[in-house]
Design a protein around this motif. Sequence first.
Motif, PDB file in Angstrom:
ATOM      1  N   ALA A  71       0.822  -1.211   0.000  1.00  0.00           N
ATOM      2  CA  ALA A  71       0.000   0.000   0.000  1.00  0.00           C
ATOM      3  C   ALA A  71       0.852   1.256   0.000  1.00  0.00           C
ATOM      4  CB  ALA A  71      -0.935   0.002   1.208  1.00  0.00           C
ATOM      5  N   HIS A  72       2.138   1.094   0.273  1.00  0.00           N
ATOM      6  CA  HIS A  72       3.052   2.234   0.302  1.00  0.00           C
ATOM      7  C   HIS A  72       3.749   2.441  -1.038  1.00  0.00           C
ATOM      8  CE1 HIS A  72       2.962   2.833   4.780  1.00  0.00           C
ATOM      9  NE2 HIS A  72       2.471   1.606   4.695  1.00  0.00           N
ATOM     10  N   THR A  73       3.280   1.767  -2.063  1.00  0.00           N
ATOM     11  CA  THR A  73       3.867   1.909  -3.396  1.00  0.00           C
ATOM     12  C   THR A  73       2.884   2.586  -4.336  1.00  0.00           C
ATOM     13  OG1 THR A  73       3.037  -0.224  -4.199  1.00  0.00           O
ATOM     14  CG2 THR A  73       5.159  -0.227  -3.031  1.00  0.00           C
ATOM     15  N   ALA A  74       3.417   3.225  -5.382  1.00  0.00           N
ATOM     16  CA  ALA A  74       2.569   3.939  -6.331  1.00  0.00           C
ATOM     17  C   ALA A  74       1.617   2.996  -7.050  1.00  0.00           C
ATOM     18  CB  ALA A  74       3.436   4.686  -7.347  1.00  0.00           C
ATOM     19  N   SER A  75       2.092   1.783  -7.386  1.00  0.00           N
ATOM     20  CA  SER A  75       1.270   0.851  -8.156  1.00  0.00           C
ATOM     21  C   SER A  75       0.007   0.448  -7.395  1.00  0.00           C
ATOM     22  CB  SER A  75       2.072  -0.391  -8.530  1.00  0.00           C
ATOM     23  OG  SER A  75       2.520  -1.060  -7.363  1.00  0.00           O
ATOM     24  N   ALA A  76       0.070   0.434  -6.070  1.00  0.00           N
ATOM     25  CA  ALA A  76      -1.097   0.053  -5.277  1.00  0.00           C
ATOM     26  C   ALA A  76      -2.230   1.067  -5.420  1.00  0.00           C
ATOM     27  CB  ALA A  76      -0.710  -0.087  -3.807  1.00  0.00           C
ATOM     28  N   TRP A  77      -1.867   2.327  -5.697  1.00  0.00           N
ATOM     29  CA  TRP A  77      -2.867   3.392  -5.768  1.00  0.00           C
ATOM     30  C   TRP A  77      -3.211   3.802  -7.194  1.00  0.00           C
ATOM     31  CZ3 TRP A  77      -5.386   5.045  -1.503  1.00  0.00           C
ATOM     32  CH2 TRP A  77      -4.824   4.717  -0.269  1.00  0.00           C
ATOM     33  N   LEU A  78      -2.303   3.546  -8.121  1.00  0.00           N
ATOM     34  CA  LEU A  78      -2.473   4.073  -9.473  1.00  0.00           C
ATOM     35  C   LEU A  78      -2.827   3.015 -10.502  1.00  0.00           C
ATOM     36  CD1 LEU A  78       0.561   6.541  -9.525  1.00  0.00           C
ATOM     37  CD2 LEU A  78      -1.820   7.041  -8.966  1.00  0.00           C
TER      38      LEU A  78
END
Length: 241
Positions: A38-45
Motif C-alpha cells: 500500500a506504500h507503493t505507487a502501483s497500489a494506488w495508481l
Amino acid sequence: MSKYRPLGIYFEGLADDVVTLTFQQMEDILGFELPPYAHTASAWLNADIRKRPQAQQWIRAGWERGKLDLERKEVSFFRVKTQAPKISLAQTELDELEQADEQQLKIEQDAGLSSTEKKTLINARIGQGQFRQSVSRSEQRCRLTGVSDLEFLIASHIKPWKDCDNRERLDGDNGLMLAPHVDRLFDRGWISFEDNGDILVTDSAKAVISVWGLSGINNAGKFTKDQQVFLRYHRTHVFKG
C-alpha cells in the motif's frame, strides 16, 4: 462485513468535500496496519484500484481519490457531486479479492520466507514469474482456442491462488494457459473440465460461449493425474454448475 468498512463509515460522516489522509490516519481509522504494498505507487495508481474492497468503501460513500504523495505518505480524496455508481463487479468477486489480499499480507509478513520467495509467491498470484514458466512447459496452448502464442495467454490457477498453500501456488500442474476470455470463464466458475477433458458449462454462460465461438468445442483434451487433483477442487468449489 468487510474489514475496510470503518473507512466507508468515516467517509460517509464527513461534512467537508475535500480531505487529505496520511497512511497513519487511515491505519488509525481501520484499526490495523496497511500492507507494505500500500506504500507503493502501483497500489494506488493501477487500473484495478477501483475494484479493490478498500476503494469500494470511499466510492460507495461518493468520494474519489485525488493526489497521492508517497514522500509525505498521504493521499487526498474529494467528494463527487453525485453519488458514484457501484461498479458492476459482483460482491463475491470483491470478497475474493479481499481474501487474496489477506493471503498476500500473510506472505509478506512471514519471517520464514526470504524476500525472493515472497516475490515469487506474490508474482504467482497474477500468473507471472516461476508459476507461469512452470505452467507453460506443459500447457503450451489454450485448450479451447488453440492459441499457442504465449504473449496472448494467461497462466491461470486451477485451484485459486487464495485457497492454495505456498507449494500449490507455484505448482505447474495447478495451472492452465488460457486466452483472456477463457480465463475469465474458468476463473469465475462458468466453465470447468472433467478429468477426461469434457467441458462443463453453466446454463448462464451458454449464450456467451456461443457468441465467443466456443460452443462447438466439447473436449479440451485429457488432463494428467496431478492436474486432475486440482480440477476436482475446481469442480467442487469454483464451478457454478
